[in-house]
Write an enzyme that holds these catalytic residues in place. Sequence first.
Site, short mmCIF file in Angstrom:
data_model
loop_
_atom_site.label_atom_id
_atom_site.label_comp_id
_atom_site.label_asym_id
_atom_site.label_seq_id
_atom_site.Cartn_x
_atom_site.Cartn_y
_atom_site.Cartn_z
N SER A 48 47.09 43.65 63.89
CA SER A 48 46.02 44.60 64.20
C SER A 48 44.73 43.83 64.00
O SER A 48 44.42 43.41 62.87
CB SER A 48 46.10 45.80 63.24
OG SER A 48 45.36 46.89 63.76
N GLU A 49 43.97 43.62 65.07
CA GLU A 49 42.86 42.66 64.95
C GLU A 49 41.74 43.14 64.03
O GLU A 49 40.89 42.36 63.65
CB GLU A 49 42.31 42.28 66.34
CG GLU A 49 41.57 43.36 67.08
CD GLU A 49 42.48 44.06 68.08
OE1 GLU A 49 43.70 44.11 67.83
OE2 GLU A 49 41.95 44.56 69.09
N ASN A 50 41.75 44.42 63.67
CA ASN A 50 40.77 44.87 62.68
C ASN A 50 41.10 44.40 61.27
O ASN A 50 40.27 44.58 60.38
CB ASN A 50 40.61 46.40 62.71
CG ASN A 50 41.93 47.14 62.57
OD1 ASN A 50 42.94 46.73 63.14
ND2 ASN A 50 41.93 48.23 61.84
N SER A 72 41.06 37.22 60.93
CA SER A 72 41.85 37.85 61.99
C SER A 72 41.66 37.14 63.32
O SER A 72 42.63 36.87 64.03
CB SER A 72 41.42 39.32 62.12
OG SER A 72 42.29 40.02 62.97
N ASN A 81 50.06 40.62 69.38
CA ASN A 81 49.01 41.63 69.33
C ASN A 81 49.14 42.51 70.57
O ASN A 81 49.17 41.99 71.70
CB ASN A 81 47.63 40.99 69.28
CG ASN A 81 46.52 42.03 69.09
OD1 ASN A 81 46.34 42.92 69.91
ND2 ASN A 81 45.78 41.90 68.00
#
Lengths: 215, 215, 215, 215
Positions: free
Chosen positions: B45-47, B87, B22
């Site tokens: 992508s942490e979203n 996530s 990340n």
Amino acid sequence: MDAKEIIARRVAQEFKDGDAVNLGIGLPTMVPNFVEEGVELQLQSENGFMGIGPEPDEAHVDMDLVNAGGIPVTVVPGAAFFDSAASFGIIRGGHLDATVLGALQVDEEGNLANWMIPGKLVPGMGGAMDLVGGAKRVIVAMTHTAKGSPKILKKCTLPLTAAKKVSRIVTEMGVMDVTPQGLLLIEYNPEYTVEQIQAATEAKLTVSSQLKKMF
Amino acid sequence: MDAKEIIARRVAQEFKDGDAVNLGIGLPTMVPNFVEEGVELQLQSENGFMGIGPEPDEAHVDMDLVNAGGIPVTVVPGAAFFDSAASFGIIRGGHLDATVLGALQVDEEGNLANWMIPGKLVPGMGGAMDLVGGAKRVIVAMTHTAKGSPKILKKCTLPLTAAKKVSRIVTEMGVMDVTPQGLLLIEYNPEYTVEQIQAATEAKLTVSSQLKKMF
Amino acid sequence: MDKQISIEEAVAQVKDGMTVMIGGFLACGSPHRIIDALVQKGVKDLTIIANDTGFIDKGIGKLVVNGQVKKVVATHIGTNKETGRLMNEGKMEVVLVPQGTLAEQIRAAGAGLGGVLTPIGIGTPVAEGKDQLVIDGKTYLLEKPVKADIALIAGTKVDVKGNVFYREATQNFNPLMATAADLVIVEAGEVVEAGGIDPHLVMTPGLFVDYIVKA
Amino acid sequence: MDKQISIEEAVAQVKDGMTVMIGGFLACGSPHRIIDALVQKGVKDLTIIANDTGFIDKGIGKLVVNGQVKKVVATHIGTNKETGRLMNEGKMEVVLVPQGTLAEQIRAAGAGLGGVLTPIGIGTPVAEGKDQLVIDGKTYLLEKPVKADIALIAGTKVDVKGNVFYREATQNFNPLMATAADLVIVEAGEVVEAGGIDPHLVMTPGLFVDYIVKA
């Protein structure tokens, strides 16, 4: 009409259109056959989907699509598949309007025992503890006695599935609500007298002032 | 080559093929441009997805597909979409091989501060606390100083993002590892002397016996 | 069981002083039409729970700019300067939460769990005033479940039963919020018949959704 | 980064005495080919974590019947009489766990959480010997995370990066177990190229999967 059908027919009246319901193995799975026209239940299978449909004919059996009893089923249009954590999030989180389960014993405090007989039968609780603990309403659907012995007791003697969670008990003899004052008989099967029902029940039954016939 | 490119090029050497990584907003997003041939990173992508691809040209901008900085991206073949709980299950659960983030301050114990300046700038931590707390390796990628002031301190003075989690610090001046004995300078940019690097650093740097050039 | 309502009926559900979850990540996957209608209606003193407060002219930020928000619980407010200004002037309360923690807190509320035991935040201001538990030698923060009166979410495709499919990165907090509010309204990019979404692509089962509004 | 291995290489990973998670629900969604190879290899003293122990001639039950299992952690053992017999004779340890609790325990291990706070099991034998916490007036059991040395899961379609799609009810515990073991092997009904699965249909992102075996 045999006892099981009487029970299933009566339980079927508990629901309104759109209710999300989990039905235990055995007798409870008969309930959808008796819901009235216009009432469509959202049936959960705790192994991972909403929207259980009818059993398939042999030509359409799909072993990727079984219910929590391992029996092949179908899904209705508008079903949803998910994993076990999501499934029990629905259950534990209080998103089911009701669960219908059988019982070995149930008592006047609403305690329920249906997962083991110590030293004898230990199948395990499966999803029963979560279902009884999590559903908005817990409806016990069972024959009133087992080989003549009461199953509706003052106090459960078997290890509990969950404490004080049962809302309503439906048997072939009548319908009982669990209240802070104990069990309230609200409906009876006219084939039996109230005295006969009480005689088949270890717990004390209070008779509702609005007592009516089951059918 | 400006400072940022030096840093991004060096960070890119940290990875092996298949690493799940990340990258924080800003400088870290430059890293994939510099990974060597044959190394394919799995970028999170942490979203809500794995498999960030290159930025799209204007004709292919899709506002349903943005990175955690809100910038339109693409996904590579073999990507996966998920929700925020999944996530951060990946992040907190230790399933990322590394995270690369900038910092306002980092110290010799591996403490990191990058989410607020009390009374001044309080953007919030977003996913940074989870990333720093959860990734297997935390690589700080930043310019060595801020307007001439050291950012690599004996002890962070700003509120921490996470305590004792930084593994390695990469700046335009060198590469430092966080060890139980403090910061170990393992590589240096030959444009600077070790003395100059130490002078730009508040924390004491121990020079590795295997010290080598960054390039 | 038709869940479709008008935008007027939808915003009529949101009353002054309510706690409202709003899906989306930097306005990606937010229910924009409902937000605009709430701005127009002027409902006030809201507590907003969301990943972020969007931008001053896009997404949740519009409610902040319009002075309708009493309190914000979010992970990041840096993209909306107005949130920071109102916070610094003491006109709006802001609680900042690590993103993974907020996701789990909402999930816990929806899944009937008593809290979240997370290592994230230990040693930072996030831990202040919260219980810590040592489990098998490691320290965890106890973070409480987070629920709301209403969740306003956005789905790409929604069937008439309320099953929701979210495209690409629009999922984020939406499926979690759908489980954790007394009332759930989904803004649907497209409304389809039951069966119009592959049951494997349903990310929010319909039983969680009370009302559907066409975007 | 080719994750495909032979069945021999897969079972070689499973050593005597290991703790092994096995996906599936009453043999639906179980890695049957790997189970059969383990039976053939005769690896022993295993601790098996699974929803159930299948049937005597199908699924996980084969390992039990073959005397390879030292301990079982499961929610239900009623469909395999041999499990009950070995338990009653003291030849195999059996720990019974509510299904939703087991799902959350595995998820917690995979998501880096310190435990599960659940109301399920209070007042039953499940609560014995476990810590209880009162949070906002309600009592919860603290159930610890559950992890394994190896997870053996089954997917309908798997791409070469390890992304997994599970069809219909085959999902169950598989995606959870994929997050909670040191090594994860997926038995793939079909192996496809990267991009061969719609990223919205990926239920286990590839970063969780170490090896792929063709079913």
